[in-house]
Design an enzyme around this catalytic site. Structure first.
Site, PDB file in Angstrom:
ATOM      1  N   GLU A  12      85.256  56.327  50.535  1.00  0.00           N
ATOM      2  CA  GLU A  12      85.376  56.572  51.975  1.00  0.00           C
ATOM      3  C   GLU A  12      86.082  55.360  52.545  1.00  0.00           C
ATOM      4  OE1 GLU A  12      85.532  56.701  55.546  1.00  0.00           O
ATOM      5  OE2 GLU A  12      83.523  55.852  55.535  1.00  0.00           O
TER       6      GLU A  12
ATOM      7  N   CYS B 259      85.305  53.177  61.055  1.00  0.00           N
ATOM      8  CA  CYS B 259      86.479  53.849  60.494  1.00  0.00           C
ATOM      9  C   CYS B 259      86.894  55.016  61.375  1.00  0.00           C
ATOM     10  CB  CYS B 259      86.215  54.298  59.066  1.00  0.00           C
ATOM     11  SG  CYS B 259      84.733  55.293  58.862  1.00  0.00           S
TER      12      CYS B 259
END
Length: 485
Positions: A258, A292
């Site tokens: 990720e 993010c």
């Protein structure tokens, strides 16, 4: 190996011993952890060697967890209940080591409780399926069943600084729920939150073999965390370059990566501009912009751009920042002074290239102000690369085709937020944006802890996290058949 200790209570805290299989082992080397706001050393953690890491995997590998679904569920739910009684203590810890303001760290503790609770609930579910075979002329009078088993080897988990405890929870809780063993390496910048959560799980009854916490210098021990012979799966959340390095080194192992994001909000001409500006500011500045899925680019239709910028600017000026321990402050520091300097440099570069600085770009150490840039070009570094901080760059566009092209025009593909009420626009965004998630009239980062989450392109390999998807990824699916009675 278990470098889990009691959490720091004062700047004098030191963790100088490791627990390997329950045995106390002296560790002469240490890593200092500093408060990003004050610069003070708030404690130290053991600096593990490669041999220490090998011992951690060797200790975990032969253990076969026999916890029932009920037992796993109870451990996770008890840990959540314990954490709910210690919100102030746990959030103080996050604020101290990360510089996140108390509002953000308190909110994070709530999310960690959700991860533990959802994982405990999911652990109770029967994840098998079955179907009859007499569905075609070629079938027999049999029945096919499936079940999910823990991995044969150990899970290696590596977590970042930006959600110090919740990122750890998203790795660890699904591992407990699926009866796996994990060796966890939290970032050396914010390691105490991982220790704290591990201690909660041990207190709730987790066998130590199911979770080892290793702290150390990644330049020294990272390769062992990727290549150790006992690893079945490497799960990593962090930067793109490190993620690609892991992919190149892992070989014949599963990897769940990720990585970063360059997430836009897209404001169409029919949008509720007040709603869009409010959520855009929140998405850009909460958690000091260090997510993010934080808003990294604001793509705004020219017909509403002036109004949007005016409203965004007002909200940015009202956004308070400063001492993270002040409960009234809405934003603390970024992770360190080097990060703040990078944001300052990128904004200065954008201004030199023609962007207009409307507010901010003020830095003091690791403290960096909420910042608004207008007239930004897609070629500028501040929006072409991931700027992992509280910067709001506004890019103006003419129509939906241009908006989609701008959104898709970076190497990333994590998430997005779109502001419109037109179903034809929504249909096109859902269909044509190259991202893992599309949120309508919300920030790119909106989700609950069950939500399947992940990206494509340089944001990830298309695998999803979130409690349910992570539990699937941590298991082997076994199929078996029996005569139908």
């Amino acid at each position: 190996m278990n470098a889990v200790t009691k959490p720091p209570r004062s700047p004098a805290f030191r963790a100088e011993r490791l627990r390997i299989g329950g045995e106390q082992v002296a560790c002469e080397r240490a890593i200092e952890v500093r408060n990003p706001y004050t610069g003070e050393v708030v404690g130290t953690v053991p600096k593990a060697s490669v041999e220490d890491v090998r011992r951690a995997f060797a200790f975990a590998r032969p253990y076969k967890a026999r916890l029932t679904r009920y037992e796993r569920s109870q451990i996770l739910l008890k840990a959540a209940a314990l954490l709910r009684t210690r919100v102030e203590e746990a959030s103080d810890l996050i604020t101290m080591e990360s510089g996140l303001c108390k509002k953000d760290s308190t909110y994070e503790i709530g999310r960690v409780c959700d991860v533990l609770t959802f994982s405990g609930m999911e652990a109770l579910k029967d994840d098998g399926q079955s179907f009859s075979c007499d569905l075609t002329p070629h079938g027999k009078n049999r029945r096919v069943f499936t079940r999910r088993d823990p991995l044969l080897g150990v899970i290696s988990a590596i977590t970042p600084f930006n959600h110090p405890m919740n990122q750890v929870a998203h790795k660890v809780a699904p591992s407990v729920a699926t009866n796996n063993r994990m060796v966890l390496k939290p970032t050396e910048k914010t390691p105490f939150s991982a220790y704290y959560l591990a201690d909660l799980l041990y207190e709730a009854g987790l066998p130590p073999e199911m979770l080892q916490v290793v702290t150390g210098d990644p330049r020294e021990i990272a390769d062992e965390l990727i290549t150790n012979e006992h690893i079945d799966l490497v799960t990593f959340t962090g930067g793109v370059s490190i993620g690609k390095y892991i992919a190149s080194k892992a070989g014949y192992k599963r990897t769940v990566l990720e990585l970063g994001g360059n997430d836009p909000v897209i404001v169409m001409e029919d949008a509720d501009v007040e709603e869009a500006a409010t959520l855009a500011a929140q998405g850009s500045y909460k958690n000091s912009g260090q997510r993010c899925t934080a808003v990294k680019r604001m793509l705004v239709h020219r017909k509403v751009a002036d109004e949007f910028v005016e409203r965004l600017l007002a909200k940015t000026k009202a956004w308070t920042y400063g001492d993270p321990s002040d409960p009234a402050v809405e934003m603390g520091t970024v992770i360190d002074e080097a990060a703040a300097r990078l944001f300052e440099e990128r904004v200065n570069e954008a201004v030199a290239q023609g962007a207009r600085l409307l507010h901010g770009n003020v830095r003091r150490g690791a403290l960096y102000s909420p910042t608004v840039l207008d007239g930004v070009s897609p070629a500028m570094t501040v929006v072409r690369q991931e700027t992992f901080g509280p910067v709001s760059p506004v890019i103006r566009f003419n129509d939906i085709d241009e908006a989609i092209a701008l959104s898709n025009g970076t190497a990333y593909g994590l998430s997005s937020g779109v502001f419109t009420n037109r179903l034809d626009y929504i249909a096109r965004f859902v269909s044509e944006l190259h991202v893992g998630s599309v949120n309508v009239r919300e920030v790119p980062g909106y989700r609950i802890e069950l939500t399947p989450f992940g990206g494509i392109k340089d944001s990830g390999q298309g695998y999803k996290e979130g409690v349910q998807e992570t539990m699937k990824g941590y298991t082997n699916l076994k199929t078996f058949s029996l005569p139908q009675f």
